[in-house]
Write an enzyme that holds these catalytic residues in place. Structure first.
Site, PDB file in Angstrom:
ATOM      1  N   HIS A 210       0.803  -1.226   0.000  1.00  0.00           N
ATOM      2  CA  HIS A 210       0.000   0.000   0.000  1.00  0.00           C
ATOM      3  C   HIS A 210       0.836   1.277   0.000  1.00  0.00           C
ATOM      4  O   HIS A 210       0.287   2.364  -0.053  1.00  0.00           O
ATOM      5  CB  HIS A 210      -0.925   0.027   1.215  1.00  0.00           C
ATOM      6  CG  HIS A 210      -0.194   0.269   2.511  1.00  0.00           C
ATOM      7  ND1 HIS A 210       0.526  -0.708   3.152  1.00  0.00           N
ATOM      8  CD2 HIS A 210      -0.061   1.387   3.260  1.00  0.00           C
ATOM      9  CE1 HIS A 210       1.059  -0.202   4.241  1.00  0.00           C
ATOM     10  NE2 HIS A 210       0.739   1.064   4.340  1.00  0.00           N
TER      11      HIS A 210
HETATM   12  C1  UD1 Z   1      -1.781   5.471   6.182  1.00  0.00           C
HETATM   13  C2  UD1 Z   1      -0.427   5.884   6.761  1.00  0.00           C
HETATM   14  C3  UD1 Z   1       0.584   4.778   6.539  1.00  0.00           C
HETATM   15  C4  UD1 Z   1       0.082   3.465   7.084  1.00  0.00           C
HETATM   16  C5  UD1 Z   1      -1.275   3.157   6.477  1.00  0.00           C
HETATM   17  C6  UD1 Z   1      -1.839   1.876   7.048  1.00  0.00           C
HETATM   18  C7  UD1 Z   1       0.102   8.287   6.700  1.00  0.00           C
HETATM   19  C8  UD1 Z   1       0.907   9.311   6.016  1.00  0.00           C
HETATM   20  N1  UD1 Z   1       0.095   7.078   6.107  1.00  0.00           N
HETATM   21  O1  UD1 Z   1      -1.618   5.348   4.788  1.00  0.00           O
HETATM   22  O2  UD1 Z   1       1.780   5.094   7.203  1.00  0.00           O
HETATM   23  O3  UD1 Z   1       0.988   2.440   6.770  1.00  0.00           O
HETATM   24  O4  UD1 Z   1      -2.174   4.239   6.773  1.00  0.00           O
HETATM   25  O5  UD1 Z   1      -3.033   1.519   6.446  1.00  0.00           O
HETATM   26  O6  UD1 Z   1      -0.474   8.556   7.715  1.00  0.00           O
HETATM   27  N2  UD1 Z   1      -9.104   5.208   2.387  1.00  0.00           N
HETATM   28  C9  UD1 Z   1     -10.333   4.624   2.377  1.00  0.00           C
HETATM   29  N3  UD1 Z   1     -10.887   4.264   3.586  1.00  0.00           N
HETATM   30  C10 UD1 Z   1     -10.275   4.464   4.766  1.00  0.00           C
HETATM   31  C11 UD1 Z   1      -8.991   5.063   4.757  1.00  0.00           C
HETATM   32  C12 UD1 Z   1      -8.422   5.424   3.554  1.00  0.00           C
HETATM   33  O7  UD1 Z   1     -10.942   4.416   1.342  1.00  0.00           O
HETATM   34  O8  UD1 Z   1     -10.822   4.085   5.821  1.00  0.00           O
HETATM   35  C13 UD1 Z   1      -8.495   5.570   1.075  1.00  0.00           C
HETATM   36  C14 UD1 Z   1      -8.764   7.001   0.681  1.00  0.00           C
HETATM   37  O9  UD1 Z   1      -8.923   7.042  -0.675  1.00  0.00           O
HETATM   38  C15 UD1 Z   1      -7.467   7.708   1.037  1.00  0.00           C
HETATM   39  C16 UD1 Z   1      -6.432   6.624   0.830  1.00  0.00           C
HETATM   40  O10 UD1 Z   1      -7.080   5.410   1.166  1.00  0.00           O
HETATM   41  O11 UD1 Z   1      -7.240   8.847   0.261  1.00  0.00           O
HETATM   42  C17 UD1 Z   1      -5.189   6.812   1.653  1.00  0.00           C
HETATM   43  O12 UD1 Z   1      -5.522   6.936   3.048  1.00  0.00           O
HETATM   44  P1  UD1 Z   1      -4.523   7.718   4.057  1.00  0.00           P
HETATM   45  O13 UD1 Z   1      -5.003   7.593   5.438  1.00  0.00           O
HETATM   46  O14 UD1 Z   1      -4.280   9.097   3.527  1.00  0.00           O
HETATM   47  O15 UD1 Z   1      -3.170   6.965   3.867  1.00  0.00           O
HETATM   48  P2  UD1 Z   1      -2.869   5.405   3.827  1.00  0.00           P
HETATM   49  O16 UD1 Z   1      -2.378   5.077   2.465  1.00  0.00           O
HETATM   50  O17 UD1 Z   1      -4.009   4.634   4.390  1.00  0.00           O
END
Ligand code: UD1
Length: 370
Positions: A210
């Site tokens: 991811h």
């Molecule tokens: C985040 C953390 C990363 C961690 C990961 C674990 C940061 C910078 N990154 O990355 O260190 O390893 O979590 O999972 O804090 N989304 C959903 N549903 C959710 C959450 C996210 O659909 O419940 C999608 C959204 O499109 C979002 C994308 O995932 O834009 C990324 O989510 P985000 O929390 O920004 O970063 P992660 O890639 O999850």
């Protein structure tokens, strides 16, 4: 003995934070004289990324949910800060605890430090030295803001020493994720996730990917998916897909070939994941937590990254770093699959007692100063 309760305020937001909070919440609930306030920032919000973890890890419902949701780094961090400030002031904690290296971690640490509250960082001192990773920026800034630094390993302690952090702030308490692993391993062994997914007793590969470096570049992601599909012509490959990755795979229009057994699954709850990881013949990942969990369990792990902030998983554990290239991954996977599984080597203080040590320090009962 304190006459008033010690008020702890834990801030969590993203999936890996929940595994780190759970043992601390349990240990704190078992102690007299502690009030524990839990704040969920809402960085992760899908039921399968958040609620299921609270339920199965037995974490009490958060006292506050800031419901920040997704956004750019600046937007997400700013919104957490804005919404956390009044909550923090209202709770008037003795210590604000932040976990790991996600945006919620650094945002809450910055707010608490500026309000003059003591900040404790659980998982302090890890460094990948890769400044292109948002998590590395979060780690360095959080450690600079923290008054108490709880480190999982000696390499982390050494990083903090080199950066000039006063040694009296640093406690080598061990790895809190291992507390959760140890507590839930019996349930994971009974869960039989591999059977439910139709793999039965056959050997299989477990995959998670991811990180932006791997999934946000279409060329890299395509090469990784094609590589996994090739591996899946030899043995089943089970790949629970993070929402970020799911979106990128859809943009590519990539679907697994009908020949072979690459399975793209929805994100899995903790116990099912652990059940699969423990039974896997090989794990391929870019997650921080899985590097540690496989090392603890003695399961071979290939980490698709140029560096790791968890070097102890390579020096004492079962982890090996690999480039995001087809030939490199297939050769390393072939080697790992050809070797017999090794007995895991113990890593100091990765023993299921880390949350207790942290509470002992917070209550002034013991010190794990370095
Ligand atoms: C985040 C953390 C990363 C961690 C990961 C674990 C940061 C910078 N990154 O990355 O260190 O390893 O979590 O999972 O804090 N989304 C959903 N549903 C959710 C959450 C996210 O659909 O419940 C999608 C959204 O499109 C979002 C994308 O995932 O834009 C990324 O989510 P985000 O929390 O920004 O970063 P992660 O890639 O999850």
């Amino acid at each position: 003995m304190r006459s008033t309760p010690l008020t702890l305020l834990s801030v969590v937001g993203a999936r890996p934070n929940f595994m780190k909070l759970a043992p601390l919440a349990r240990a704190a609930a078992g102690r007299r004289g502690i009030r524990h306030v839990i704040v969920h920032t809402g960085q992760h919000y899908d039921a399968e990324m958040s609620d299921t973890f609270f339920a199965e890890l037995g974490i009490p419902s958060p006292d506050h949910n800031l419901e920040v949701g997704s956004g750019s780094h600046a937007a997400q961090t700013a919104l957490i800060m804005q919404r956390f400030e009044p909550v923090c002031l209202g709770a008037a904690p003795d210590v604000v605890l932040v976990y790991g290296d996600v945006n919620s971690t650094v945002a809450a640490a910055l707010v608490a430090a500026k309000l003059g509250f003591r900040v404790a960082h659980v998982e302090a001192g890890l460094r990948s030295r890769d400044w292109t990773m948002p998590e590395e920026i979060n780690r360095v800034v959080t450690d600079r803001l923290a008054d108490l630094l709880f480190s999982p390993s000696w390499d982390a302690v050494e990083n903090l020493r080199r950066e000039g952090v006063p040694p009296e702030r640093v406690h080598m308490v061990g790895n809190i994720m291992v507390d959760t692993l140890v507590a839930l391993l019996p349930r994971a062994r009974e869960a039989g996730a591999a059977r439910r997914l139709g793999v039965g007793d056959r050997p299989f590969v477990f995959v998670t990917l991811h990180r932006p470096n791997n999934v946000d570049s279409p060329a890299t992601l395509r090469e990784l998916l094609d590589t996994l599909a090739e591996l899946a012509t030899k043995l089943p490959v089970l790949f629970p897909v993070h929402p970020r990755t799911r979106a990128r795979v859809a943009e590519l229009g990539w679907t697994p070939p009908l020949t072979g057994s690459l399975r793209l699954l929805d994100p899995l709850p903790y116990v099912e994941t652990l059940s699969l990881v423990e039974r896997a013949r090989l794990v391929i990942t870019d997650s921080g937590g899985l590097q540690e969990e496989t090392s603890y369990l003695g399961v071979p792990c290939l980490t698709v990254r140029p560096s790791t902030e968890r070097p102890v998983t390579c020096s004492l554990g079962t982890n090996r770093l690999v480039k995001a290239e087809r030939g490199v991954i297939l050769a390393a996977a072939g080697e790992a699959l050809g070797n017999a599984r090794q007995e895991p080597r113990p890593i100091e203080r990765w023993d299921g007692r880390t949350a207790e040590r942290i509470l002992e320090v917070l209550l002034g009962e013991a010190s794990y100063q370095v």
